[in-house]
Motif scaffolding. Structure first.
Motif, PDB file in Angstrom:
ATOM      1  N   MET A  43       0.714  -1.075   0.524  1.00  0.00           N
ATOM      2  CA  MET A  43      -0.180   0.297   0.070  1.00  0.00           C
ATOM      3  C   MET A  43       1.166   1.796   0.223  1.00  0.00           C
ATOM      4  O   MET A  43       1.957   1.392   0.266  1.00  0.00           O
ATOM      5  CB  MET A  43      -1.027  -0.175   1.314  1.00  0.00           C
ATOM      6  N   LYS A  44       0.244   1.976  -1.044  1.00  0.00           N
ATOM      7  CA  LYS A  44       1.357   3.696  -1.093  1.00  0.00           C
ATOM      8  C   LYS A  44      -0.009   4.704  -0.008  1.00  0.00           C
ATOM      9  O   LYS A  44      -1.066   4.624  -0.841  1.00  0.00           O
ATOM     10  CB  LYS A  44       1.867   3.536  -2.297  1.00  0.00           C
ATOM     11  N   TRP A  45       1.085   5.563   0.593  1.00  0.00           N
ATOM     12  CA  TRP A  45       0.995   6.882   0.848  1.00  0.00           C
ATOM     13  C   TRP A  45       1.057   7.710   0.191  1.00  0.00           C
ATOM     14  O   TRP A  45       2.614   7.657  -0.035  1.00  0.00           O
ATOM     15  CB  TRP A  45       0.807   6.609   2.459  1.00  0.00           C
ATOM     16  N   MET A  46       0.624   9.161   0.354  1.00  0.00           N
ATOM     17  CA  MET A  46       1.001  10.315  -0.555  1.00  0.00           C
ATOM     18  C   MET A  46       1.298  11.229   0.436  1.00  0.00           C
ATOM     19  O   MET A  46      -0.066  11.388   1.408  1.00  0.00           O
ATOM     20  CB  MET A  46       0.334  10.862  -1.793  1.00  0.00           C
ATOM     21  N   GLY A  47       2.329  11.950   0.480  1.00  0.00           N
ATOM     22  CA  GLY A  47       2.554  13.259   2.261  1.00  0.00           C
ATOM     23  C   GLY A  47       2.364  14.458   1.528  1.00  0.00           C
ATOM     24  O   GLY A  47       3.284  14.438   0.321  1.00  0.00           O
ATOM     25  N   LEU A  48       1.477  15.418   1.976  1.00  0.00           N
ATOM     26  CA  LEU A  48       1.606  16.661   1.113  1.00  0.00           C
ATOM     27  C   LEU A  48       1.733  17.534   1.879  1.00  0.00           C
ATOM     28  O   LEU A  48       1.379  17.676   2.879  1.00  0.00           O
ATOM     29  CB  LEU A  48       0.619  16.921   0.496  1.00  0.00           C
ATOM     30  N   ASP A  49       2.617  19.303   1.328  1.00  0.00           N
ATOM     31  CA  ASP A  49       2.701  19.720   2.944  1.00  0.00           C
ATOM     32  C   ASP A  49       1.847  21.147   1.798  1.00  0.00           C
ATOM     33  O   ASP A  49       2.861  21.170   0.729  1.00  0.00           O
ATOM     34  CB  ASP A  49       4.197  20.145   2.573  1.00  0.00           C
ATOM     35  N   TYR A  50       1.028  21.305   1.335  1.00  0.00           N
ATOM     36  CA  TYR A  50       0.095  22.277   0.772  1.00  0.00           C
ATOM     37  C   TYR A  50       0.589  23.890   1.632  1.00  0.00           C
ATOM     38  O   TYR A  50       0.389  24.027   2.667  1.00  0.00           O
ATOM     39  CB  TYR A  50      -0.914  21.878   1.433  1.00  0.00           C
ATOM     40  N   GLY A  51       1.324  24.305   0.070  1.00  0.00           N
ATOM     41  CA  GLY A  51       1.218  25.520   0.743  1.00  0.00           C
ATOM     42  C   GLY A  51       0.727  27.138  -0.031  1.00  0.00           C
ATOM     43  O   GLY A  51       0.373  26.561  -1.045  1.00  0.00           O
ATOM     44  N   ASP A  52       1.121  28.402  -0.021  1.00  0.00           N
ATOM     45  CA  ASP A  52       0.237  29.319  -1.195  1.00  0.00           C
ATOM     46  C   ASP A  52       0.840  29.204  -2.282  1.00  0.00           C
ATOM     47  O   ASP A  52       0.248  29.171  -3.542  1.00  0.00           O
ATOM     48  CB  ASP A  52       0.360  30.839  -0.694  1.00  0.00           C
ATOM     49  N   ARG A  53       1.427  28.921  -2.644  1.00  0.00           N
ATOM     50  CA  ARG A  53       2.837  28.648  -3.228  1.00  0.00           C
ATOM     51  C   ARG A  53       2.981  27.494  -4.286  1.00  0.00           C
ATOM     52  O   ARG A  53       3.106  27.367  -4.845  1.00  0.00           O
ATOM     53  CB  ARG A  53       3.709  29.737  -3.872  1.00  0.00           C
ATOM     54  N   THR A  54       3.244  26.578  -3.175  1.00  0.00           N
ATOM     55  CA  THR A  54       3.641  24.913  -3.711  1.00  0.00           C
ATOM     56  C   THR A  54       3.080  23.937  -3.142  1.00  0.00           C
ATOM     57  O   THR A  54       2.161  24.337  -1.813  1.00  0.00           O
ATOM     58  CB  THR A  54       4.916  25.135  -3.359  1.00  0.00           C
ATOM     59  N   ILE A  55       3.247  23.280  -3.527  1.00  0.00           N
ATOM     60  CA  ILE A  55       2.844  21.767  -2.925  1.00  0.00           C
ATOM     61  C   ILE A  55       4.053  20.844  -2.498  1.00  0.00           C
ATOM     62  O   ILE A  55       4.125  20.473  -3.907  1.00  0.00           O
ATOM     63  CB  ILE A  55       1.787  20.777  -3.566  1.00  0.00           C
ATOM     64  N   GLY A  56       4.451  20.546  -1.681  1.00  0.00           N
ATOM     65  CA  GLY A  56       5.142  19.591  -1.415  1.00  0.00           C
ATOM     66  C   GLY A  56       5.255  18.117  -2.064  1.00  0.00           C
ATOM     67  O   GLY A  56       3.659  18.049  -0.598  1.00  0.00           O
ATOM     68  N   VAL A  57       5.152  17.117  -1.856  1.00  0.00           N
ATOM     69  CA  VAL A  57       5.326  16.333  -2.645  1.00  0.00           C
ATOM     70  C   VAL A  57       5.902  14.520  -2.384  1.00  0.00           C
ATOM     71  O   VAL A  57       7.258  14.763  -3.073  1.00  0.00           O
ATOM     72  CB  VAL A  57       4.476  15.568  -3.947  1.00  0.00           C
ATOM     73  N   ALA A  58       4.962  14.112  -1.234  1.00  0.00           N
ATOM     74  CA  ALA A  58       6.327  12.507  -0.750  1.00  0.00           C
ATOM     75  C   ALA A  58       5.578  11.263  -1.195  1.00  0.00           C
ATOM     76  O   ALA A  58       4.288  11.567  -1.071  1.00  0.00           O
ATOM     77  CB  ALA A  58       6.664  12.119   0.581  1.00  0.00           C
ATOM     78  N   LEU A  59       6.363  10.127  -1.548  1.00  0.00           N
ATOM     79  CA  LEU A  59       5.845   8.607  -1.089  1.00  0.00           C
ATOM     80  C   LEU A  59       6.510   8.158  -0.612  1.00  0.00           C
ATOM     81  O   LEU A  59       7.593   8.326  -0.148  1.00  0.00           O
ATOM     82  CB  LEU A  59       5.902   8.407  -3.004  1.00  0.00           C
ATOM     83  N   SER A  60       5.541   6.838   0.036  1.00  0.00           N
ATOM     84  CA  SER A  60       5.815   6.114   0.648  1.00  0.00           C
ATOM     85  C   SER A  60       6.238   4.844  -0.024  1.00  0.00           C
ATOM     86  O   SER A  60       6.050   4.570  -1.338  1.00  0.00           O
ATOM     87  CB  SER A  60       5.440   5.510   1.637  1.00  0.00           C
ATOM     88  N   ASP A  61       7.475   3.829   0.691  1.00  0.00           N
ATOM     89  CA  ASP A  61       7.374   3.032   0.095  1.00  0.00           C
ATOM     90  C   ASP A  61       6.387   2.132   0.041  1.00  0.00           C
ATOM     91  O   ASP A  61       5.705   1.848   0.925  1.00  0.00           O
ATOM     92  CB  ASP A  61       8.676   1.868   0.750  1.00  0.00           C
ATOM     93  N   GLY A 121      -4.133  26.608   8.462  1.00  0.00           N
ATOM     94  CA  GLY A 121      -5.216  25.028   8.649  1.00  0.00           C
ATOM     95  C   GLY A 121      -5.989  24.870   8.643  1.00  0.00           C
ATOM     96  O   GLY A 121      -6.680  24.259   7.493  1.00  0.00           O
ATOM     97  N   GLU A 122      -7.054  26.067   8.738  1.00  0.00           N
ATOM     98  CA  GLU A 122      -8.552  26.056   7.352  1.00  0.00           C
ATOM     99  C   GLU A 122      -8.217  25.685   6.091  1.00  0.00           C
ATOM    100  O   GLU A 122      -8.995  24.772   5.836  1.00  0.00           O
ATOM    101  CB  GLU A 122      -9.328  27.290   8.092  1.00  0.00           C
ATOM    102  N   LEU A 123      -7.511  26.459   5.974  1.00  0.00           N
ATOM    103  CA  LEU A 123      -7.415  25.668   3.890  1.00  0.00           C
ATOM    104  C   LEU A 123      -6.898  24.777   3.852  1.00  0.00           C
ATOM    105  O   LEU A 123      -6.678  23.936   2.772  1.00  0.00           O
ATOM    106  CB  LEU A 123      -5.614  27.042   3.458  1.00  0.00           C
ATOM    107  N   SER A 124      -5.868  23.981   4.372  1.00  0.00           N
ATOM    108  CA  SER A 124      -5.550  22.946   4.360  1.00  0.00           C
ATOM    109  C   SER A 124      -6.562  21.846   4.766  1.00  0.00           C
ATOM    110  O   SER A 124      -6.330  20.539   3.604  1.00  0.00           O
ATOM    111  CB  SER A 124      -4.017  22.254   5.625  1.00  0.00           C
ATOM    112  N   MET A 125      -7.516  22.146   5.350  1.00  0.00           N
ATOM    113  CA  MET A 125      -8.117  21.027   6.088  1.00  0.00           C
ATOM    114  C   MET A 125      -9.527  21.109   5.105  1.00  0.00           C
ATOM    115  O   MET A 125     -10.037  20.193   3.961  1.00  0.00           O
ATOM    116  CB  MET A 125      -9.147  21.719   6.986  1.00  0.00           C
ATOM    117  N   GLU A 126      -9.637  22.284   4.053  1.00  0.00           N
ATOM    118  CA  GLU A 126     -10.295  22.880   2.922  1.00  0.00           C
ATOM    119  C   GLU A 126      -9.850  21.700   2.246  1.00  0.00           C
ATOM    120  O   GLU A 126     -10.083  20.920   0.845  1.00  0.00           O
ATOM    121  CB  GLU A 126     -10.764  24.440   2.468  1.00  0.00           C
TER     122      GLU A 126
END
Length: 138
Positions: A1-19, A71-76
């Motif tokens: 099973m693979k997970w994707m992690g996101l760092d959600y920002g105003d100008r960028t979205i950082g993306v990470a994946l699990s093994d 935080g509200e924006l991330s929840m949305e």
């Protein structure tokens, strides 16, 4: 099973994946945000290409554990992802992940320009790794 992690920002979205086993998180890319449709299209490509089954979105909390405007924006955003892709989306406390990423990059003597290019994907990796480690303990 693979997970994707996101760092959600105003100008960028950082993306990470699990093994596949969900043991480790690796930074994948930084999405330069243009508009919601393009951002979601790129995330959809990543989900399909890598077989992502669950998503973890960093939730920036204040140090007193309250949730502010960011935080509200991330929840949305998390709700939008769940609706759009029909995958489970988890919010994970991301307090100080960017600070930790910055510190690690400074210790590795990474140039300022290079740090700006990778900090968001490194923060996404820290968010996802924290989530994965927490689930291992349960």
């Amino acid at each position: 099973m693979k997970w994707m992690g996101l760092d959600y920002g105003d100008r960028t979205i950082g993306v990470a994946l699990s093994d596949e086993l969900g043991w480790t998180a690796q930074g994948l890319e930084v999405i330069r945000r243009t508009n919601k449709a393009a951002d979601l299209a790129r995330l959809g490509e990543i989900i399909r290409e890598h077989g992502v089954e669950e998503i973890v979105v960093g939730l920036p909390k204040n140090m007193n554990n309250t949730i502010g405007p960011r935080g509200e924006l991330s929840m949305e955003f998390a709700q939008l992802l769940q609706t759009k892709f029909g995958l489970p989306v988890h919010l994970w406390d991301e307090r100080l992940t960017t600070v930790s990423a910055e510190r690690a990059l400074l210790e590795a003597d990474v140039s300022r320009k290079k740090r700006r290019q990778v900090i968001d994907k490194m923060a996404a990796s820290l968010i996802l790794q924290g989530y994965l480690d927490s689930n291992k303990r349960r």
